[in-house]
Design an enzyme around this catalytic site. Structure first.
Site, PDB file in Angstrom:
ATOM      1  CG  LEU A  27      -1.890  -1.182   1.330  1.00  0.00           C
ATOM      2  CD1 LEU A  27      -2.831  -0.990   2.524  1.00  0.00           C
ATOM      3  CD2 LEU A  27      -2.700  -1.388   0.049  1.00  0.00           C
ATOM      4  CG  HIS A  28       1.063   3.404  -3.260  1.00  0.00           C
ATOM      5  ND1 HIS A  28      -0.007   4.138  -3.709  1.00  0.00           N
ATOM      6  CD2 HIS A  28       1.207   2.386  -4.155  1.00  0.00           C
ATOM      7  CE1 HIS A  28      -0.479   3.626  -4.826  1.00  0.00           C
ATOM      8  NE2 HIS A  28       0.231   2.537  -5.115  1.00  0.00           N
TER       9      HIS A  28
ATOM     10  CG  HIS B  45      -3.121   1.191  -2.345  1.00  0.00           C
ATOM     11  ND1 HIS B  45      -1.756   1.099  -2.457  1.00  0.00           N
ATOM     12  CD2 HIS B  45      -3.629   0.394  -3.313  1.00  0.00           C
ATOM     13  CE1 HIS B  45      -1.445   0.284  -3.448  1.00  0.00           C
ATOM     14  NE2 HIS B  45      -2.559  -0.165  -3.998  1.00  0.00           N
TER      15      HIS B  45
ATOM     16  CD  GLN C 160      -8.947   8.900 -14.355  1.00  0.00           C
ATOM     17  OE1 GLN C 160     -10.113   8.708 -14.033  1.00  0.00           O
ATOM     18  NE2 GLN C 160      -8.524   8.822 -15.612  1.00  0.00           N
TER      19      GLN C 160
ATOM     20  CG  ASP D 183      -4.397   1.093 -12.155  1.00  0.00           C
ATOM     21  OD1 ASP D 183      -3.439   0.667 -12.812  1.00  0.00           O
ATOM     22  OD2 ASP D 183      -4.309   1.390 -10.946  1.00  0.00           O
TER      23      ASP D 183
ATOM     24  CB  SER E 111       2.552  -1.717  -5.656  1.00  0.00           C
ATOM     25  OG  SER E 111       1.377  -1.317  -5.000  1.00  0.00           O
TER      26      SER E 111
HETATM   27  P1  AMP Z   1      -3.464  -2.163  -6.873  1.00  0.00           P
HETATM   28  O1  AMP Z   1      -3.109  -2.529  -5.477  1.00  0.00           O
HETATM   29  O2  AMP Z   1      -2.309  -1.675  -7.698  1.00  0.00           O
HETATM   30  O3  AMP Z   1      -4.307  -3.205  -7.564  1.00  0.00           O
HETATM   31  O4  AMP Z   1      -4.407  -0.877  -6.762  1.00  0.00           O
HETATM   32  C1  AMP Z   1      -5.567  -0.895  -5.955  1.00  0.00           C
HETATM   33  C2  AMP Z   1      -6.364   0.339  -6.239  1.00  0.00           C
HETATM   34  O5  AMP Z   1      -5.581   1.501  -5.959  1.00  0.00           O
HETATM   35  C3  AMP Z   1      -6.778   0.439  -7.719  1.00  0.00           C
HETATM   36  O6  AMP Z   1      -8.107   0.934  -7.794  1.00  0.00           O
HETATM   37  C4  AMP Z   1      -5.799   1.429  -8.256  1.00  0.00           C
HETATM   38  O7  AMP Z   1      -6.281   2.144  -9.381  1.00  0.00           O
HETATM   39  C5  AMP Z   1      -5.608   2.356  -7.077  1.00  0.00           C
HETATM   40  N1  AMP Z   1      -4.358   3.091  -7.199  1.00  0.00           N
HETATM   41  C6  AMP Z   1      -3.132   2.591  -7.454  1.00  0.00           C
HETATM   42  N2  AMP Z   1      -2.225   3.579  -7.549  1.00  0.00           N
HETATM   43  C7  AMP Z   1      -2.898   4.745  -7.356  1.00  0.00           C
HETATM   44  C8  AMP Z   1      -2.515   6.127  -7.346  1.00  0.00           C
HETATM   45  N3  AMP Z   1      -1.262   6.524  -7.539  1.00  0.00           N
HETATM   46  N4  AMP Z   1      -3.491   7.036  -7.111  1.00  0.00           N
HETATM   47  C9  AMP Z   1      -4.773   6.658  -6.914  1.00  0.00           C
HETATM   48  N5  AMP Z   1      -5.184   5.379  -6.911  1.00  0.00           N
HETATM   49  C10 AMP Z   1      -4.269   4.431  -7.134  1.00  0.00           C
END
Ligand code: AMP
Length: 299
Positions: free
Chosen positions: A33-34, A37, A148, A150, A186
């Site tokens: 997580l960052h 998230h 947004q 993705d 991530s």
């Molecule tokens: P992931 O863990 O990469 O599958 O991402 C989980 C959710 O976090 C997805 O809806 C992503 O679009 C969102 N997400 C990932 N990176 C960002 C970011 N930099 N800003 C906003 N939402 C993000």
């Protein structure tokens, strides 16, 4: 925060909340997580009474040559972050809790899945649609939050949810960025110092695209050419740069209406993506989130 690993435990916890009339918000993630998230969990916390998050690195959305086995795993840190954010339920299933070798059902979101990132990541969006549909059936959220960042994923999920009549409102959060503009991901931990230093060129090219559109450019070709050159000059191996219709993801001949400017490329071996979505009407250009609540029968 309650931590559960099986769909049955999630159902029990959610049943309890639904009986009490509490609205449920849901943030699906793959962990590591960052702040991107975190922004989605904060949004869930501010809009709903019960916040569920999931951490599941979904093998079905990774291709055979992709980074599944080395995808960053930081569960203890993630758990503490979610706890601090006031998340109520964390669903952390293993693969066998969600999939079995007897499974035969696929979800294909036609036309939206094989363009842009889908052109190189065959099957990726089928895997995304399948896991999100399963998670929606398990959690039954009133609202679910996606980034947004993705953009194609957001469009695929909104189309899938509308087509399959999920009564969930899909809410998008803006892309959270590092101070130099690099979209948080991530996968940014894979970047070595040289690649990290050059990576912000991708977002700079998107800002330049937006500036040209604000100056009146309506032909996508010179904008796309500029983006590809800027990315190549920074050391990117460009996968795509394009201007497409934000709802259909089809190429456009003129920049007008809901437009997605998106790009993907590899730098130092790491694949990065980024985008800006714009509503262009006459001389007016506004940055937007690609939300389509009107697609849902439950809007
Ligand atoms: P992931 O863990 O990469 O599958 O991402 C989980 C959710 O976090 C997805 O809806 C992503 O679009 C969102 N997400 C990932 N990176 C960002 C970011 N930099 N800003 C906003 N939402 C993000």
């Amino acid at each position: 925060m309650k931590i559960v690993t099986t769909p049955r435990e999630v159902r029990e916890a959610i049943d309890h909340e639904k009986k009490a009339g509490t609205r449920v918000g849901f943030v699906p993630t793959m962990g590591a997580l960052h702040e991107g998230h975190v922004s989605l969990v904060r949004m869930a916390r501010s809009r709903t009474g019960f916040v569920a998050a999931s951490i599941f690195v979904n093998p079905k959305q990774f291709g055979p040559k992709e980074d599944l086995s080395r995808y960053p795993q930081t569960f203890d840190r993630d758990r503490r972050m979610l706890e601090d954010l006031g998340c109520d339920l964390l669903f952390h299933p293993d693969e066998r809790s969600l999939y079995s070798s007897a499974d035969r059902t696929r979800i294909a979101v036609d036309e939206l899945s094989d363009v842009l990132c889908g052109a190189s990541r065959t099957g990726h969006f089928h895997g995304v649609a399948l896991v999100v549909a399963k998670l929606f059936n398990i959690v039954r959220p009133d609202e679910a939050y996606f980034g947004q960042k993705d953009a194609q994923q957001a469009v695929v999920i909104q189309r899938m949810s509308a087509d399959l009549d999920f009564s969930v409102r899909i809410v998008l959060g803006p892309t959270v960025r590092e101070a130099d503009g690099l979209a948080m991901s991530s996968r940014n931990v894979y970047l070595d110092p040289a690649a990290r230093a050059h990576a912000p060129a991708m977002y700079r090219s998107l800002r330049e695209a937006r500036a040209r559109i604000e100056s009146g450019e309506r032909d996508p070709s010179p904008i796309v050419a500029m983006m590809k050159t800027a990315m190549r000059d920074a050391g990117f191996d460009v996968e795509y740069a394009c201007a497409v219709d934000g709802a259909t993801l089809k190429a456009i001949e003129r920049i007008d209406g809901t437009v997605l400017i998106a790009c993907a490329g590899r730098i130092g071996g790491t694949r990065l993506i980024d985008n800006v979505a714009l509503r262009v009407s006459g001389a007016s250009v506004e940055e937007i989130l690609l939300e389509f609540p009107e697609w849902s029968r439950y809007a």
